[in-house]
Motif scaffolding. Structure first.
Motif, short mmCIF file in Angstrom:
data_model
loop_
_atom_site.label_atom_id
_atom_site.label_comp_id
_atom_site.label_asym_id
_atom_site.label_seq_id
_atom_site.Cartn_x
_atom_site.Cartn_y
_atom_site.Cartn_z
N UNK A 12 0.81 -1.22 0.00
CA UNK A 12 0.00 0.00 0.00
C UNK A 12 0.84 1.27 0.00
N UNK A 13 2.17 1.13 0.09
CA UNK A 13 3.08 2.28 0.04
C UNK A 13 4.18 1.98 -0.97
N UNK A 14 3.86 2.06 -2.26
CA UNK A 14 4.82 1.67 -3.29
C UNK A 14 6.07 2.54 -3.34
N UNK A 15 6.03 3.71 -2.72
CA UNK A 15 7.21 4.58 -2.72
C UNK A 15 8.22 4.16 -1.64
N UNK A 16 7.83 3.20 -0.79
CA UNK A 16 8.70 2.75 0.29
C UNK A 16 9.59 1.61 -0.19
N UNK A 17 10.89 1.78 -0.03
CA UNK A 17 11.85 0.78 -0.48
C UNK A 17 12.34 -0.12 0.64
N UNK A 71 16.54 -2.13 -4.33
CA UNK A 71 17.89 -2.44 -3.84
C UNK A 71 18.85 -2.66 -5.01
N UNK A 72 18.40 -3.39 -6.01
CA UNK A 72 19.24 -3.64 -7.18
C UNK A 72 19.55 -2.32 -7.90
N UNK A 73 18.53 -1.48 -8.08
CA UNK A 73 18.72 -0.20 -8.77
C UNK A 73 19.68 0.72 -8.00
N UNK A 74 19.68 0.60 -6.67
CA UNK A 74 20.56 1.43 -5.85
C UNK A 74 21.99 0.91 -5.80
N UNK A 75 22.23 -0.27 -6.38
CA UNK A 75 23.58 -0.81 -6.39
C UNK A 75 23.80 -1.99 -5.47
N UNK A 76 22.70 -2.48 -4.82
CA UNK A 76 22.77 -3.66 -3.97
C UNK A 76 23.65 -3.39 -2.75
N UNK A 77 23.75 -4.40 -1.88
CA UNK A 77 24.72 -4.32 -0.79
C UNK A 77 26.12 -4.29 -1.39
N UNK A 78 27.06 -3.67 -0.68
CA UNK A 78 28.43 -3.62 -1.17
C UNK A 78 29.39 -3.57 0.01
N UNK A 79 30.65 -3.86 -0.28
CA UNK A 79 31.66 -3.98 0.78
C UNK A 79 32.47 -2.71 0.97
N UNK A 80 32.05 -1.62 0.35
CA UNK A 80 32.82 -0.37 0.43
C UNK A 80 32.88 0.18 1.85
N UNK A 81 31.82 -0.08 2.63
CA UNK A 81 31.76 0.40 4.02
C UNK A 81 31.59 -0.82 4.92
N UNK A 111 24.89 2.01 4.63
CA UNK A 111 25.27 2.42 3.28
C UNK A 111 24.10 2.21 2.31
N UNK A 112 23.46 1.05 2.40
CA UNK A 112 22.33 0.76 1.51
C UNK A 112 21.16 1.68 1.79
N UNK A 113 20.80 1.87 3.05
CA UNK A 113 19.63 2.68 3.38
C UNK A 113 19.82 4.13 2.95
N UNK A 114 21.01 4.67 3.13
CA UNK A 114 21.26 6.04 2.71
C UNK A 114 21.13 6.19 1.20
N UNK A 115 21.58 5.20 0.44
CA UNK A 115 21.41 5.25 -1.01
C UNK A 115 19.95 5.11 -1.40
#
Length: 272
Positions: A117-122, A172-182, A189-193
């Motif tokens: 019901x909240x499609x804008x929520x990732x 998540x995929x569009x934002x670059x997925x999880x990553x090991x940079x941080x 890191x993921x949530x901020x993106x």
């Protein structure tokens, strides 16, 4: 005709629980047994090079798949691999939890309903009971629930309990997925993106019992996690937002204080 009830309409077909695991078979079994839902639950376990390999337990109402990593690569790579696998399988929502944590009844049902019901929520989290390894209550985490409030304090405090999260896989995929940079701060890191283009929120209900493990990432990699968080704070800092400055000061203090003092302070502040 017999009227159709909400329970009959309920489905979790597009949801999968995502659990990265390394040498924690017993904790994993307890976690999976804690799920109580009114529809079958799909689970993807990412075995991060465990020896012996993780074995999928037989749990009523759960359909479990184990994806084995060739070697131990760390939680960041395990989560990245897991999300990519769920995307390939067409899963819409990934529900996070870690081995040793316990889910509250109907957590997935509640989160999926909100996400639908909240499609804008990732990303959608829930409040968290923090307990000892023996299950004794320590304190509760009740972060802000609304996206606007979360954005204001996102660099000051931890606004999401990672094991309580439900994630929209495509976002998540569009934002670059999880990553090991941080390292050790892959969730922040993921949530901020994600928040650059989407909303992130919390349900004002308890969704997980989080086990405070002295051998967990937050304890054993505390300095790494704090330094990664500080780097993220500086990257996303808004000069006119006071909570951002306070967050930087708090993490500098974390670097200077012993872990026991930080834990005692958190327990005093959040004990309910």
């Amino acid at each position: 005709m017999t009227p159709t009830t909400p329970a009959q309409l309920l489905t979790l077909d597009d949801v999968a629980v995502l659990i990265p695991v390394f040498n924690a078979q017993h904790d994993l079994d307890r976690t999976l047994a804690s799920f109580c839902e009114r529809a079958p639950v799909r689970v993807l376990i990412v075995d991060d090079g465990s020896l012996p390999p993780i074995v999928a337990p037989t749990v009523a109402n759960l359909v479990i798949e184990v994806l084995r990593m060739p070697r131990n690569g760390g939680i960041e790579l395990a989560l990245q691999t897991g999300v990519a696998a769920l995307a390939e399988r067409g899963v819409k929502y990934a529900a996070r939890i870690d081995a040793g944590d316990l889910a509250t009844p109907y957590r997935l049902e509640k989160q999926r309903e909100y996400m639908e019901t909240h499609p804008q929520t990732a990303a959608l989290g829930m409040w968290t009971h923090v307990v000892s390894m023996e299950g004794a209550p320590l304190f509760d985490l009740r972060p802000p629930t609304e996206p606007a409030a979360i954005r204001r304090v996102m660099l000051l405090r931890s606004c999401f309990s990672h094991p309580s999260m439900m994630l929209r896989v495509t976002a998540v995929i569009e934002a670059g997925n999880y990553r090991a940079q941080y390292r050790a701060a892959e969730d922040l890191d993921l949530f901020l993106r994600l928040m650059q283009r989407h909303d992130c929120a919390n349900l004002p209900e308890f969704g997980v019992y989080y086990e405070l493990n002295e051998h967990g990432i937050s304890a054993t990699k505390r300095r790494t996690q704090t330094l990664s968080t500080l780097r993220l704070q500086l990257k996303y800092m808004r000069l006119t937002n006071l909570p951002d400055w306070l967050g930087v000061a708090k993490n500098i203090a974390h670097l200077m204080l012993p872990s026991g003092a930080v834990r005692a302070l958190k327990t005093r502040l959040f004990h309910a």
